[in-house]
Scaffold this active site. Structure first.
Site, short mmCIF file in Angstrom:
data_model
loop_
_atom_site.label_atom_id
_atom_site.label_comp_id
_atom_site.label_asym_id
_atom_site.label_seq_id
_atom_site.Cartn_x
_atom_site.Cartn_y
_atom_site.Cartn_z
N SER A 1 25.62 -0.89 42.82
CA SER A 1 26.07 -0.29 44.08
C SER A 1 27.43 -0.78 44.57
O SER A 1 27.99 -0.19 45.49
CB SER A 1 25.05 -0.58 45.18
OG SER A 1 23.95 0.28 45.03
N LYS B 1 30.05 1.74 44.77
CA LYS B 1 30.11 2.73 45.86
C LYS B 1 31.33 2.52 46.76
O LYS B 1 31.91 3.48 47.27
CB LYS B 1 28.83 2.66 46.71
CG LYS B 1 27.56 3.05 45.97
CD LYS B 1 26.32 2.69 46.79
CE LYS B 1 25.03 3.10 46.11
NZ LYS B 1 23.84 2.55 46.79
N VAL C 1 22.26 -4.13 42.81
CA VAL C 1 21.00 -4.64 42.26
C VAL C 1 21.16 -5.31 40.89
O VAL C 1 20.22 -5.90 40.37
CB VAL C 1 19.89 -3.55 42.18
CG1 VAL C 1 19.43 -3.14 43.55
CG2 VAL C 1 20.34 -2.36 41.36
N TYR D 1 27.32 9.27 39.08
CA TYR D 1 26.75 8.16 39.85
C TYR D 1 26.10 7.12 38.91
O TYR D 1 26.34 5.91 39.04
CB TYR D 1 25.74 8.71 40.87
CG TYR D 1 25.02 7.63 41.62
CD1 TYR D 1 25.68 6.86 42.58
CD2 TYR D 1 23.68 7.35 41.37
CE1 TYR D 1 25.03 5.84 43.26
CE2 TYR D 1 23.02 6.36 42.05
CZ TYR D 1 23.69 5.60 42.99
OH TYR D 1 23.03 4.59 43.66
N TYR E 1 23.46 -2.80 53.35
CA TYR E 1 22.28 -1.98 53.66
C TYR E 1 21.62 -2.42 54.97
O TYR E 1 22.29 -2.68 55.95
CB TYR E 1 21.26 -2.02 52.51
CG TYR E 1 21.88 -1.74 51.19
CD1 TYR E 1 22.45 -0.51 50.93
CD2 TYR E 1 21.91 -2.70 50.20
CE1 TYR E 1 23.03 -0.24 49.72
CE2 TYR E 1 22.49 -2.44 48.97
CZ TYR E 1 23.05 -1.21 48.75
OH TYR E 1 23.63 -0.95 47.55
O1 DON Z 1 20.77 3.98 42.68
C1 DON Z 1 20.37 3.04 42.01
O2 DON Z 1 19.20 2.86 41.86
C2 DON Z 1 21.31 2.04 41.35
N1 DON Z 1 21.96 2.60 40.28
C3 DON Z 1 22.25 1.39 42.30
C4 DON Z 1 21.49 0.68 43.32
C5 DON Z 1 22.07 -0.55 43.89
O3 DON Z 1 22.76 -1.34 43.29
C6 DON Z 1 21.60 -0.80 45.24
N2 DON Z 1 21.93 -2.13 45.62
N3 DON Z 1 21.55 -3.04 46.11
#
Ligand code: DON
Length: 330
Positions: A74, A77, A269, A199, A251
């Site tokens: 993320s 983003k 993540v 994405y 978040y």
């Molecule tokens: O959308 C997702 O599940 C992941 N590719 C990215 C999520 C993410 O890193 C959220 N972060 N804390």
């Protein structure tokens, strides 16, 4: 907190010493768990722990596993938002994505029914909308463009982790649900598959903590990579990006983060956290054990200690730390 008396004798080695002490203070913290909803992420080494500070003067300071690769997730983003602002302009971006904190989990299947758009570009709904906007603007070259600009920001060619990308694409059903919600509400103008492919790819770009710190230093340095001297991002877009990172980057922990740590930041993540001290530093941590909100446990603890030691909070009234830092960055 370092005292103002230490300012005249401060040397860049202070950063090395500080990073080493933070690393030893949190090395044995094994709280949290690896993300496993994307099967490939569960294969990370849970004990990895790296810290990096990159300065706008071009210096890099590291401790621990700062050269271990992981996927940006993320944190991407923030950068794709910055690119969409540059390519399509602030007003177009604002018609598709808001800039309000949602207070919800990153993967919430949610939409601002009043604003008729996702709450912000840092949660999945907003980031998938931004990916759609980049596809609309750049067509089939969208991912190459993103990868090239991320690489410019890091100062070296970055690559896609194909295995994580495939794992994301195979299991990303929640994100598919979000993309269809966006399509139904007319903020996504390309097919869900096209937006999601970009994405999933942007999330699967491989970085190290050192790369992330350099990318942060590029934001701190008004969009220009401090080492190569080449522009990776547009100045106005950087300002807007840092503002949204400040309010929405962590978040449903964004309020606590702004209160306690007080620097624009973004987590992923994969275990990374990127923080930016405007006009001074890019700071990155890597430790893949996450808390319930998807933020790295040792990452948050390290930022707390670093912020305290260096006085990095944007509203620190003495600003003692910032003057200390400013002696070290060149
Ligand atoms: O959308 C997702 O599940 C992941 N590719 C990215 C999520 C993410 O890193 C959220 N972060 N804390």
């Amino acid at each position: 907190m370092m005292s103002s008396q230490s300012v005249p004798s401060a040397s860049p080695h202070e950063f090395d010493r500080l990073l080493e002490s933070i690393h030893s203070a949190h090395r044995d913290n094994r709280a949290g768990a690896l993300a496993d909803y994307i099967p490939e992420l569960a294969k990370a080494s849970p004990d990895d722990f790296g810290l990096a500070i990159a300065t706008v003067g071009g210096r890099l300071h590291i401790a621990g596993d700062a050269e271990v690769p992981f996927t940006i997730q993320s944190i991407s983003k923030a950068f794709t938002f910055c690119l969409a602002l540059e390519l399509t302009g602030r007003d177009t971006v604002l018609t598709r994505v808001g800039v309000e904190p949602s207070g919800d989990a990153f993967n919430a299947i949610i939409f601002d029914a009043v604003g008729k758009k996702p709450f912000n570009p840092m949660v999945n709904a907003g980031a998938i909308t931004i990916a759609g906007l980049l596809c609309e603007t750049l067509g089939a070259s969208a991912f190459d463009f993103v990868l090239d600009r991320f690489s410019q920001a890091a100062g070296r060619p970055l690559t896609l982790d194909e295995t994580v990308y495939r794992s994301e694409a195979e299991t990303g059903h929640r994100n598919r649900a979000i993309a269809h919600l966006l399509l139904a509400n007319d903020v996504l103008k390309v097919s869900p598959d096209e937006a999601l492919d970009l994405y999933f790819r942007q999330c699967s770009i491989r970085v190290t903590a050192s790369d992330l710190a350099r990318m942060g230093a590029t934001l701190a340095n008004m969009g220009e990579n401090p080492v190569t001297g080449r522009a990776a991002f547009e100045l106005r877009a950087v300002r807007n990006t840092l503002a949204v990172m400040f309010t929405c980057g962590m978040y449903d922990y964004a309020g606590n983060w702004a209160y306690d740590i007080g620097v624009p930041a973004k987590s992923g993540v994969g275990g990374g956290i990127l923080g930016v001290v405007n006009r001074q530093l890019g700071i990155a941590t890597y430790s893949p054990r996450l808390d319930a909100r998807g933020n790295s446990v040792r990452g948050i603890a390290s930022f707390e200690m670093l912020g305290e030691e260096l006085g990095l909070h944007a509203f620190d009234c003495t600003n003692m730390g910032s003057s200390f830092v400013s002696t070290l960055i060149r």
